[in-house]
Enzyme design. Structure first.
Site, mmCIF file in Angstrom:
data_model
loop_
_atom_site.group_PDB
_atom_site.id
_atom_site.type_symbol
_atom_site.label_atom_id
_atom_site.label_comp_id
_atom_site.label_asym_id
_atom_site.label_seq_id
_atom_site.Cartn_x
_atom_site.Cartn_y
_atom_site.Cartn_z
ATOM 1 N N THR A 87 0.817 -1.218 0.000
ATOM 2 C CA THR A 87 0.000 0.000 0.000
ATOM 3 C C THR A 87 0.848 1.263 0.000
ATOM 4 O OG1 THR A 87 -1.715 -1.170 1.176
ATOM 5 C CG2 THR A 87 -1.839 1.198 1.270
ATOM 6 N N THR A 163 2.269 -4.391 4.445
ATOM 7 C CA THR A 163 2.297 -4.658 5.880
ATOM 8 C C THR A 163 2.016 -6.123 6.238
ATOM 9 O OG1 THR A 163 -0.023 -4.001 6.025
ATOM 10 C CG2 THR A 163 1.624 -2.310 6.500
ATOM 11 N N LYS A 240 2.205 -7.993 13.091
ATOM 12 C CA LYS A 240 0.998 -7.276 12.691
ATOM 13 C C LYS A 240 -0.163 -7.899 13.471
ATOM 14 C CE LYS A 240 -1.789 -5.829 8.746
ATOM 15 N NZ LYS A 240 -1.964 -5.765 7.299
HETATM 16 N N1 GLU Z 1 -1.867 -7.006 1.352
HETATM 17 C C1 GLU Z 1 -0.988 -6.043 0.801
HETATM 18 C C2 GLU Z 1 0.449 -6.182 1.306
HETATM 19 O O1 GLU Z 1 0.708 -6.578 2.402
HETATM 20 C C3 GLU Z 1 -1.472 -4.645 0.978
HETATM 21 C C4 GLU Z 1 -1.577 -4.254 2.413
HETATM 22 C C5 GLU Z 1 -0.500 -3.312 2.831
HETATM 23 O O2 GLU Z 1 0.388 -2.898 2.106
HETATM 24 O O3 GLU Z 1 -0.581 -2.944 3.975
HETATM 25 O O4 GLU Z 1 1.309 -5.878 0.538
#
Ligand code: GLU
Length: 417
Positions: A87, A163, A240
């Site tokens: 993200t 994340t 997380k």
């Molecule tokens: N699920 C994706 C990832 O971990 C997007 C969520 C994010 O970046 O926090 O890359």
């Protein structure tokens, strides 16, 4: 060949040919975005699909990996931002539904100009993926890129990362690299186009840590729901813990190393840490990816463990119950694994606290069968450590001893939490 979203394909159906990028589809039809920008939805029945270029090959193309130099300002330290996707490196085009990357250092500085007062930045795209698509091989590429940037004179590294699996990648780099400079993982739970985005605060706090004297691998993310501070989590002690909150990341079985006060840019530390230039740069990036993390659940069939032994896995981490237990009928499988010199390490699904397999019968039997107590390590850290340890040594007893050794503060000698 398996089609993946992002692959470039040619689809031929009833004499008509379509070429474009595979988009997400919930209907079973193949949806492709054509170069014209229009989407085509094609029924798979009777269609011939040829892959023109796999998404992963596009991601690794020399063009994508090109550096993006920024005009330097005198007297400021140098930070290199390595982007892997997620993200923080994306924005959504709501018109097309497509996720586009925003990964050059220029783009980031344009979006967050406060960064320019902290350091001179250069940007480099290592991957452009959602972090659920990360794998051990990619950690190696990332570690190599980080080491190259440090050799090229970076005073600090920021890794922009999705994340979801950030804690795995951060732990992997922590084991693989001895670093004289800070290596800071940062992400965002909400993308830049949303008013509640944590993007800018996290990036600015990460930059503060990247120029600090905390020469460890850390994860820097919102401490709470305000925009006032970010925690500096040690890479081997972080998890997380929430799907969507901005303060999703928590240190487990440890305090954070410290935090950054966003309101004045100051860093406060609460734990001892490795200081800048204390360690010489070293890269030990061999990993054994054939390791499994197996969660024990009540009544689970011991054949689950047996599967990994027979499928050629080289190391197994068990997420046991409580102090680190599995049912009695799993013990013979543990013994079978260790007799084949497949190390088995036990962690707890409690997450908080320390393994002790000397209290109950089942635990004692597990130890007799050769299981290693994973102390107060998080299950995923134990898995990454297993991969790293088996990459460093093929000798069973050396590997078992290394699993018990504390390399990057992944084990606390005493439990304080
Ligand atoms: N699920 C994706 C990832 O971990 C997007 C969520 C994010 O970046 O926090 O890359």
């Amino acid at each position: 060949m398996e089609l993946e979203e992002g692959d470039r394909v040619k689809v031929e159906k009833t004499g008509v040919e379509y070429e474009g990028i595979v988009m997400p589809s919930t209907t079973g039809r193949i949806i492709i975005k054509m170069d014209s920008g229009y989407n085509a939805g094609i029924d798979k029945e009777g269609a011939t699909v040829t892959v023109v270029q796999k998404k992963k090959d596009m991601m690794l193309s020399p063009k994508a990996a090109e550096k993006d130099e920024i005009e330097p300002r005198k007297g400021l330290p140098k930070i290199s931002i390595l982007s892997t996707g997620g993200t923080i490196a994306s924005k959504i085009d709501y018109r097309t539904g497509a996720v586009t990357s925003q990964f050059s250092a220029d783009d980031i500085l344009r979006a967050i100009p406060e960064l320019m007062d902290i350091a001179n930045f250069s940007g480099r795209v290592v991957y452009n993926i959602l972090s659920e698509n990360m794998k051990a091989d990619y950690w190696k590429t990332l570690a190599k890129a980080v080491v190259e940037e440090i050799k090229n004179g970076a005073d600090g590294i920021i890794v922009a990362h999705g994340t979801d699996t950030m804690m795995y990648s951060a732990a992997a780099l922590s084991f693989m690299i001895d670093t004289p400079v800070p290596i800071v993982f940062v992400g965002s739970q909400r993308s830049a186009d949303r008013p509640s985005s944590d993007n800018a605060v996290n990036a600015i706090c990460a930059a503060k840590v990247a120029v600090s004297d905390i020469a460890e691998v850390s994860v820097v993310m919102h401490s709470d729901t305000s925009d006032e501070k970010c925690s500096i989590h040690r890479a081997t002690k972080v998890r997380k813990m929430h799907t969507s909150r901005r303060d999703a990341f928590r240190s487990v079985n440890s305090e954070p190393v410290g935090y950054v006060d966003y309101t004045n840019g100051k860093i406060f530390t609460s734990l001892p840490y490795v200081k800048r230039d204390e360690k010489e740069l070293a890269l030990n990036d061999s990993l054994e990816p054939r390791c499994a993390l197996v969660k024990f659940t009540p009544g689970a069939d011991p054949a689950i463990l047996g599967y990994f032994i027979d499928a050629g896995y080289k190391g197994i981490v068990i997420e046991g119950t409580g102090l680190g237990h599995v049912s009695t009928d799993w013990v013979p499988q543990i013994e079978r694994a260790t007799s084949k010199e497949i190390p088995v390490m036990v962690t707890s699904q409690c997450l908080y606290g320390r393994i002790c397999d000397r209290v109950y019968d089942t635990g004692r039997d597990m130890l007799k069968a050769g299981a290693v107590e994973g102390e107060d390590m998080l299950p995923e850290v134990a898995l990454v450590k297993m991969m790293w340890v088996l990459g460093q040594s093929e000798d069973y007893s050396t590997a078992v001893n290394m699993l018990k050794e504390n390399f990057k503060s992944e084990i606390n000698e005493r439990s304080l939490f």
